[in-house]
Scaffold this motif. Structure first.
Motif, PDB file in Angstrom:
ATOM      1  N   SER A  30       0.856  -1.187   0.000  1.00  0.00           N
ATOM      2  CA  SER A  30       0.000   0.000   0.000  1.00  0.00           C
ATOM      3  C   SER A  30       0.891   1.235   0.000  1.00  0.00           C
ATOM      4  N   PRO A  31       0.339   2.386  -0.406  1.00  0.00           N
ATOM      5  CA  PRO A  31       1.138   3.611  -0.349  1.00  0.00           C
ATOM      6  C   PRO A  31       1.663   3.888   1.063  1.00  0.00           C
ATOM      7  N   SER A  32       0.894   3.516   2.081  1.00  0.00           N
ATOM      8  CA  SER A  32       1.355   3.757   3.452  1.00  0.00           C
ATOM      9  C   SER A  32       2.549   2.863   3.794  1.00  0.00           C
ATOM     10  N   TYR A  34       4.779   2.031   1.652  1.00  0.00           N
ATOM     11  CA  TYR A  34       5.865   2.621   0.876  1.00  0.00           C
ATOM     12  C   TYR A  34       6.334   3.955   1.473  1.00  0.00           C
ATOM     13  N   ALA A  35       5.476   4.592   2.252  1.00  0.00           N
ATOM     14  CA  ALA A  35       5.736   5.942   2.769  1.00  0.00           C
ATOM     15  C   ALA A  35       7.099   6.085   3.446  1.00  0.00           C
ATOM     16  N   SER A  39       7.499   9.212  -1.325  1.00  0.00           N
ATOM     17  CA  SER A  39       6.179   9.840  -1.318  1.00  0.00           C
ATOM     18  C   SER A  39       5.167   9.003  -2.087  1.00  0.00           C
ATOM     19  N   CYS A  40       3.887   9.364  -1.942  1.00  0.00           N
ATOM     20  CA  CYS A  40       2.858   8.635  -2.691  1.00  0.00           C
ATOM     21  C   CYS A  40       3.021   8.899  -4.186  1.00  0.00           C
ATOM     22  N   ARG A  41       3.496  10.087  -4.564  1.00  0.00           N
ATOM     23  CA  ARG A  41       3.740  10.389  -5.993  1.00  0.00           C
ATOM     24  C   ARG A  41       4.782   9.432  -6.561  1.00  0.00           C
ATOM     25  N   TYR A  43       5.573   6.517  -5.326  1.00  0.00           N
ATOM     26  CA  TYR A  43       4.970   5.183  -5.312  1.00  0.00           C
ATOM     27  C   TYR A  43       4.149   4.956  -6.580  1.00  0.00           C
ATOM     28  N   PHE A  44       3.267   5.911  -6.915  1.00  0.00           N
ATOM     29  CA  PHE A  44       2.403   5.720  -8.077  1.00  0.00           C
ATOM     30  C   PHE A  44       3.159   5.884  -9.388  1.00  0.00           C
ATOM     31  N   GLY A  68      -6.440   5.426  -5.470  1.00  0.00           N
ATOM     32  CA  GLY A  68      -5.361   5.934  -4.620  1.00  0.00           C
ATOM     33  C   GLY A  68      -4.465   6.911  -5.375  1.00  0.00           C
ATOM     34  N   CYS A  72      -3.887  10.766  -4.475  1.00  0.00           N
ATOM     35  CA  CYS A  72      -2.521  11.223  -4.217  1.00  0.00           C
ATOM     36  C   CYS A  72      -2.158  12.405  -5.105  1.00  0.00           C
TER      37      CYS A  72
END
Length: 167
Positions: A30-32, A34-35, A39-41, A43-44, A68, A72
């Motif tokens: 999940s993005p969390s 990966y945090a 950042s979520c950017r 990650y995506f 997500g 984000c």
């Protein structure tokens, strides 16, 4: 296999060098998770480079990834700019026809990398291309280079579009 690999890799926490692992591995985090490493950017952006076909097209997991990413990137309307389209990468293949229409040509080049389209996406692609309001211009002005850039969309073109393309 990837799901099991994620469990092994993250057994003692999220590794700091997560970006060096195959991008498909991130599909199962999940993005969390990966945090801690970015950042979520980021990650995506990595998710956008992954082979999304590891997950079924209409799966809830794939839908959650798209939702997500939109959250984000703070995309609250159906309009996606060029910068966000680049970050979304292959996730643009899951955007509905409304996004394709609203984003004009910003998505066309990326959509040409998709393996298949849903009917509403196909209709939206034809509509946007027929309008000529894209960076590629109207089909009557296209060159071989333009067709090469949009080669993945050719199966979606209808007779009215083909008629306009210069020989």
């Amino acid at each position: 296999q990837l799901s099991c690999l994620v469990k092994v890799v993250t057994l003692h926490g999220i590794p700091k060098d997560l970006d060096s692992y195959p991008k498909e591995l991130l599909l199962f985090l999940s993005p969390s998770d990966y945090a801690a490493t970015g950042s979520c950017r980021q990650y995506f952006a990595n998710i956008g480079k992954a082979n999304l076909d590891v997950l079924q097209r209409e799966s809830s997991q794939r839908k959650q990834l798209l939702l997500g990413a939109l959250k984000c990137l703070k995309i609250s309307s159906t309009q996606v700019n060029e910068e966000n389209a680049e970050i979304l990468g292959r996730l643009v293949c899951d955007l509905g026809g409304d996004y394709v229409r609203s984003s004009a040509g910003n998505l066309l080049k990326r959509l040409s990398q998709c393996d298949s389209f849903l009917p509403d996406q196909e209709e939206a692609i034809r509509s946007v291309i027929s309008s000529g309001n894209t960076t590629f211009g109207p089909p009557v002005a296209w060159s071989a280079f333009t067709l090469n850039e949009l080669s993945g969309l050719i199966p979606v073109f209808d007779h009215s579009i083909f008629q306009k393309i210069p020989k």
